[in-house]
Design an enzyme around this catalytic site. Structure first.
Site, PDB file in Angstrom:
ATOM      1  N   SER A   1       1.082  -1.286  -0.014  1.00 43.75           N
ATOM      2  CA  SER A   1      -0.169  -0.070  -0.127  1.00 43.75           C
ATOM      3  C   SER A   1       0.807   1.233   0.062  1.00 43.75           C
ATOM      4  CB  SER A   1      -1.048  -0.273   1.272  1.00 43.75           C
ATOM      5  OG  SER A   1      -0.032   0.368   2.427  1.00 43.75           O
TER       6      SER A   1
ATOM      7  N   GLU B   1      -3.986  -1.990   9.531  1.00 47.16           N
ATOM      8  CA  GLU B   1      -3.629  -2.478  10.659  1.00 47.16           C
ATOM      9  C   GLU B   1      -4.093  -2.119  11.979  1.00 47.16           C
ATOM     10  OE1 GLU B   1       0.620  -0.930  10.006  1.00 47.16           O
ATOM     11  OE2 GLU B   1       0.425  -1.461   8.109  1.00 47.16           O
TER      12      GLU B   1
ATOM     13  N   LYS C   1       7.610   0.068  14.491  1.00 47.48           N
ATOM     14  CA  LYS C   1       6.454  -0.903  13.957  1.00 47.48           C
ATOM     15  C   LYS C   1       6.873  -1.997  13.092  1.00 47.48           C
ATOM     16  CE  LYS C   1       3.546   0.924   9.923  1.00 47.48           C
ATOM     17  NZ  LYS C   1       2.376   1.269   9.465  1.00 47.48           N
TER      18      LYS C   1
ATOM     19  N   LYS D   1      10.120   5.029   6.403  1.00 44.77           N
ATOM     20  CA  LYS D   1      10.471   4.059   5.820  1.00 44.77           C
ATOM     21  C   LYS D   1      11.522   4.166   4.787  1.00 44.77           C
ATOM     22  CE  LYS D   1       5.759   2.150   5.365  1.00 44.77           C
ATOM     23  NZ  LYS D   1       4.470   2.280   4.650  1.00 44.77           N
TER      24      LYS D   1
ATOM     25  N   GLU E   1       1.740  -9.147   7.234  1.00 43.90           N
ATOM     26  CA  GLU E   1       2.629  -8.690   8.198  1.00 43.90           C
ATOM     27  C   GLU E   1       2.413  -9.592   9.674  1.00 43.90           C
ATOM     28  OE1 GLU E   1       2.049  -4.774   9.009  1.00 43.90           O
ATOM     29  OE2 GLU E   1       3.007  -4.294   6.851  1.00 43.90           O
TER      30      GLU E   1
ATOM     31  N   HIS F   1      -3.166  -6.025   2.770  1.00 42.83           N
ATOM     32  CA  HIS F   1      -2.305  -6.847   3.462  1.00 42.83           C
ATOM     33  C   HIS F   1      -3.165  -8.369   3.555  1.00 42.83           C
ATOM     34  CE1 HIS F   1       0.525  -3.538   4.719  1.00 42.83           C
ATOM     35  NE2 HIS F   1       0.459  -3.730   3.555  1.00 42.83           N
TER      36      HIS F   1
ATOM     37  N   ASP G   1      -3.474   2.091  11.926  1.00 45.07           N
ATOM     38  CA  ASP G   1      -3.118   2.485  10.428  1.00 45.07           C
ATOM     39  C   ASP G   1      -4.170   1.937   9.410  1.00 45.07           C
ATOM     40  OD1 ASP G   1      -2.097   3.285   8.056  1.00 45.07           O
ATOM     41  OD2 ASP G   1      -0.198   1.956   7.870  1.00 45.07           O
TER      42      ASP G   1
ATOM     43  N   GLU H   1      -2.427   6.409  12.042  1.00 47.90           N
ATOM     44  CA  GLU H   1      -1.504   6.545  10.833  1.00 47.90           C
ATOM     45  C   GLU H   1      -2.483   6.438   9.538  1.00 47.90           C
ATOM     46  OE1 GLU H   1       1.361   3.731  10.718  1.00 47.90           O
ATOM     47  OE2 GLU H   1       1.486   4.012   8.405  1.00 47.90           O
TER      48      GLU H   1
ATOM     49  N   HIS I   1       8.683  -1.109   9.058  1.00 47.99           N
ATOM     50  CA  HIS I   1       9.241  -2.299   7.934  1.00 47.99           C
ATOM     51  C   HIS I   1       8.188  -1.902   7.008  1.00 47.99           C
ATOM     52  CE1 HIS I   1       5.431  -4.855   9.491  1.00 47.99           C
ATOM     53  NE2 HIS I   1       5.264  -3.590   9.581  1.00 47.99           N
TER      54      HIS I   1
ATOM     55  N   ASP J   1       1.890   8.756   6.430  1.00 50.00           N
ATOM     56  CA  ASP J   1       2.784   7.449   5.734  1.00 50.00           C
ATOM     57  C   ASP J   1       2.608   7.793   4.186  1.00 50.00           C
ATOM     58  OD1 ASP J   1       3.928   5.592   4.682  1.00 50.00           O
ATOM     59  OD2 ASP J   1       2.315   3.930   5.480  1.00 50.00           O
TER      60      ASP J   1
HETATM   61  P1  PGA Z   1       3.360  -1.109   2.913  1.00 52.94           P
HETATM   62  O1  PGA Z   1       2.493  -0.909   4.291  1.00 52.94           O
HETATM   63  O2  PGA Z   1       4.424  -1.853   3.357  1.00 52.94           O
HETATM   64  O3  PGA Z   1       2.509  -2.168   2.090  1.00 52.94           O
HETATM   65  O4  PGA Z   1       3.328   0.136   2.235  1.00 52.94           O
HETATM   66  C1  PGA Z   1       2.798  -0.576   5.589  1.00 52.94           C
HETATM   67  C2  PGA Z   1       2.167   0.686   5.854  1.00 52.94           C
HETATM   68  O5  PGA Z   1       0.986   1.114   5.199  1.00 52.94           O
HETATM   69  O6  PGA Z   1       2.398   1.376   6.940  1.00 52.94           O
HETATM   70 ZN    ZN Z   2       1.004   2.913   6.719  1.00 54.94          ZN
END
Ligand code: PGA
Ligand code: ZN
Length: 428
Positions: free
Chosen positions: A43, A166, A389, A338, A207, A157, A245, A286, A366, A313
């Site tokens: 995502s 999440e 996270k 990230k 995850e 996910h 999230d 988030e 991650h 994010d």
């Molecule tokens: P992604 O998801 O690694 O698939 O982007 C993680 C997130 O959205 O925080």
């Molecule tokens: Zn996110």
């Protein structure tokens, strides 16, 4: 401490979703080898640095990374090998120079980030220091972060009907990192029992969190609170808190969202967040709204910014320029970090430094496609941001990061047994 690369070599490996990614290995003039493995999101924010894929339909559905591998082995190796670098920032600047684009689309952010991470390991070894000591931000003291365990997966996910991506548990009140890890694992176990008893045994998401056939976030929040309680912990913002999230860009556009089969406006979602923040021990949200919904984000921040952490994010994409603008616009009060969203270690630290100066919090993250590489554990400690996270306390690629933190905590222990590193979120 200057390093000189003697060789640089990448090859294709698989990530935790069974898709190709890169492993990069470099050797220095001292003969030592350092490696890095590159994560990959599902995502993703539209402003992320470009992850270069081959788009050859004959291999891995077009997801091969042989082009990015070739860029490491040819263009990047030609430019970097044999040239002395005095600091990570110089090496990363050489990578940016060589790429020459704003979004790293020439060489690929996946190629660049693998080299950047392997290099910072070489600098740490040259300085005979632990990796995390190379990753400090504005002199912030290193700390062991509060782990945010993603125990229920939905969205992009998981194949279930849950729109929110999440649901995390964060043992904020744990006395130490090892006790926080223990709380996460124990609650995860109780959650499994509860979900099975309610007929939601099901599988796991990308995850490592459970992926029950539930659709309304309320149902998940209720089960989470019960599982925290079952495990003997306090479901409370000062005990075991909840972090969400929703990853709203995945279920809405232009301020119009679909959650649990219903259409919601930005105002509806903001109202819902206010309500669940009252009813549940939620401390962080988030991507509560979509990346294109800046006015919604401003409203969300004005309404909830004093009560909870609001993490950007998909809209911030670890990009210093974008985060600077968001801070000026009053959007959010924290950034998700990230490394592969921006592509170099130096720019990642710059993004965190901007956050720190503006009083924004930062959470290291991650990706949903991971590898056993534990770099982000060291980044979380070195940057002193207090939050990480890395998915559920299950599945090797997730647990590797949590276990690396145990190792760091152990190495930092003083002769009297007390740990030399503080744990948790710094009081501000
Ligand atoms: P992604 O998801 O690694 O698939 O982007 C993680 C997130 O959205 O925080
Ligand atoms: Zn996110």
């Amino acid at each position: 401490m200057t390093i000189t690369l003697a060789s640089l070599q990448a090859h294709e490996i698989l990530d935790s979703r069974g898709r190709p990614t890169l492993q990069v290995a470099l050797t220095t003039s001292t003969g030592e080898e350092f490696t890095a493995q590159v994560p990959s999101g599902a995502s993703t924010g539209s402003g992320e640095a470009v992850e270069l894929r081959d788009h050859d339909p004959e291999r891995y559905d077009g997801k091969g990374v042989l082009t990015a591998v070739a860029h490491v082995n040819e263009a990047i190796a030609d430019a970097l090998v044999g040239r002395p670098f005095a600091a990570q920032a110089d090496l990363d600047a050489a990578l940016l120079d060589l790429d020459g684009t704003r979004d790293k689309s020439a060489l690929g952010a996946n190629a660049i980030v693998g080299v950047s991470i392997a290099a910072v390991r070489a600098f740490a070894a040259a300085a005979a220091r632990p990796l995390w000591s190379q990753l400090s931000v504005d002199g912030a003291a290193p700390r062991l972060p509060v782990p945010h365990f993603n125990v229920v997966n939905g969205g992009a996910h998981a194949p279930n009907a849950l729109d929110f991506q999440e649901f995390m548990i964060a043992p904020i009140g744990a006395p130490s990192y090892p006790e926080a890890l223990r709380a996460g694992a124990e609650i995860y176990g109780r959650l499994r029992t509860r979900l099975a008893a309610a007929g939601h045994a099901g599988g796991l998401g990308d995850e490592g969190g459970f992926a029950p056939e539930l659709s309304h976030p309320d149902e998940v929040l209720q089960i989470l609170v019960a599982a925290i309680d079952d495990a003997g912990y306090r479901p409370d913002r000062h005990g075991v808190a909840i972090a969400l999230d929703p990853a709203a860009s995945e279920f809405g556009e232009h301020g119009s969202y679909t959650v649990a089969g219903r259409r919601w406006s930005s105002a509806d979602l903001i109202g819902y967040y206010e309500e669940i923040v009252d009813r549940f021990p939620i401390w962080s949200i988030e991507d509560g709204l979509g990346e294109d919904d800046s006015t919604g984000w401003q409203e969300l921040t004005a309404r909830l910014g004093e009560r909870v952490q609001l993490v950007g994010d998909d809209n911030f994409v670890t990009n210093p320029r974008i985060i600077e603008q968001a801070i000026a616009d009053g959007i959010g009060n924290a950034a998700l970090i990230k490394v592969n969203q921006i592509g170099t270690v130096t720019e990642t630290l710059e993004a965190m430094s901007l956050c720190r100066q503006a009083g924004y919090a930062a959470m290291i993250s991650h990706r949903s496609g991971e590898t056993p590489d534990t770099f982000i554990a060291d980044l979380a400690v070195g940057s002193g941001c207090g939050q990480l996270k890395s998915g559920a306390p299950a599945r090797g690629e997730r647990v590797a990061k949590y276990n690396r933190l145990l190792e760091i905590a152990g190495e930092a222990r003083r002769p009297d047994g007390s740990t030399g590193l503080a744990f948790g979120i710094e009081a501000r």
